[in-house]
Write a protein that holds these residues in place. Sequence first.
Motif, short mmCIF file in Angstrom:
data_model
loop_
_atom_site.label_atom_id
_atom_site.label_comp_id
_atom_site.label_asym_id
_atom_site.label_seq_id
_atom_site.Cartn_x
_atom_site.Cartn_y
_atom_site.Cartn_z
N ILE A 7 0.21 -9.85 2.02
CA ILE A 7 -0.94 -9.18 0.93
C ILE A 7 -0.30 -8.27 -0.03
CG2 ILE A 7 -3.36 -8.45 0.61
CD1 ILE A 7 -3.30 -9.59 3.71
N VAL A 54 -7.41 -6.01 -6.59
CA VAL A 54 -7.96 -7.14 -5.42
C VAL A 54 -6.73 -7.26 -4.71
CG1 VAL A 54 -9.56 -8.10 -7.17
CG2 VAL A 54 -7.19 -8.78 -7.43
N SER A 55 -6.92 -8.03 -3.69
CA SER A 55 -5.63 -8.22 -2.77
C SER A 55 -5.25 -9.73 -2.93
CB SER A 55 -6.26 -8.18 -1.31
OG SER A 55 -6.50 -7.02 -0.96
N LYS A 56 -4.11 -10.09 -3.09
CA LYS A 56 -3.73 -11.23 -3.62
C LYS A 56 -2.57 -11.78 -2.53
CE LYS A 56 -2.02 -14.18 -7.41
NZ LYS A 56 -0.93 -14.35 -8.06
N SER A 57 -2.75 -12.89 -1.76
CA SER A 57 -1.80 -13.28 -0.93
C SER A 57 -0.66 -14.04 -1.75
CB SER A 57 -2.38 -14.39 -0.04
OG SER A 57 -3.50 -13.91 0.56
N THR A 58 0.64 -13.58 -1.29
CA THR A 58 1.62 -14.00 -2.06
C THR A 58 2.76 -14.65 -0.91
OG1 THR A 58 2.77 -12.12 -1.93
CG2 THR A 58 1.77 -12.46 -3.99
N LYS A 110 -1.72 -5.65 -3.44
CA LYS A 110 -2.75 -5.21 -4.21
C LYS A 110 -2.41 -5.39 -5.79
CE LYS A 110 -5.87 -3.39 -1.62
NZ LYS A 110 -7.29 -3.30 -1.58
N GLN A 111 -3.30 -5.62 -6.73
CA GLN A 111 -2.98 -5.85 -8.13
C GLN A 111 -4.32 -5.65 -8.95
OE1 GLN A 111 -0.96 -9.77 -8.32
NE2 GLN A 111 -2.65 -10.24 -9.66
N GLU A 112 -4.13 -5.21 -10.20
CA GLU A 112 -5.19 -5.09 -10.81
C GLU A 112 -5.84 -6.44 -11.45
OE1 GLU A 112 -2.35 -3.45 -12.01
OE2 GLU A 112 -2.97 -1.13 -11.65
N ALA A 113 -7.32 -6.40 -11.35
CA ALA A 113 -7.62 -7.74 -11.95
C ALA A 113 -8.44 -7.42 -13.32
CB ALA A 113 -8.81 -8.45 -11.09
#
Length: 106
Positions: free
Chosen positions: A59, A44-48, A61-64
Amino acid sequence: MSKLHIKKGDTVYVNAGEDKGKTGRVLKVLVKEGRAIVEGINMVSKSTKPNAKNPQGGIVKQEASIHISNLNPVDPKTGKATRVGRKESSDGTLVRYSKKSGEEIK
């Protein structure tokens, strides 16, 4: 709650979802939720915000997590998905084994 058929470090096969057919290593098992985080699966793409680790932010990318019912351990002998059984070893401990080949899952 019953015991789970996967553990941290297992190589698993994904039976359902967007990543169906892929394999990966279990990084973390979330027992209470009945889910697991698998390396390279369900990205999933996560905003940081900018921080010391990531000074630019943006943005990432990390595992959900994925539900464990959608995961099957990989048979150490054949490399295919298998169901898991438990049996007592000679020294009295419970070991997991592959239902397909009978091989012990480490």
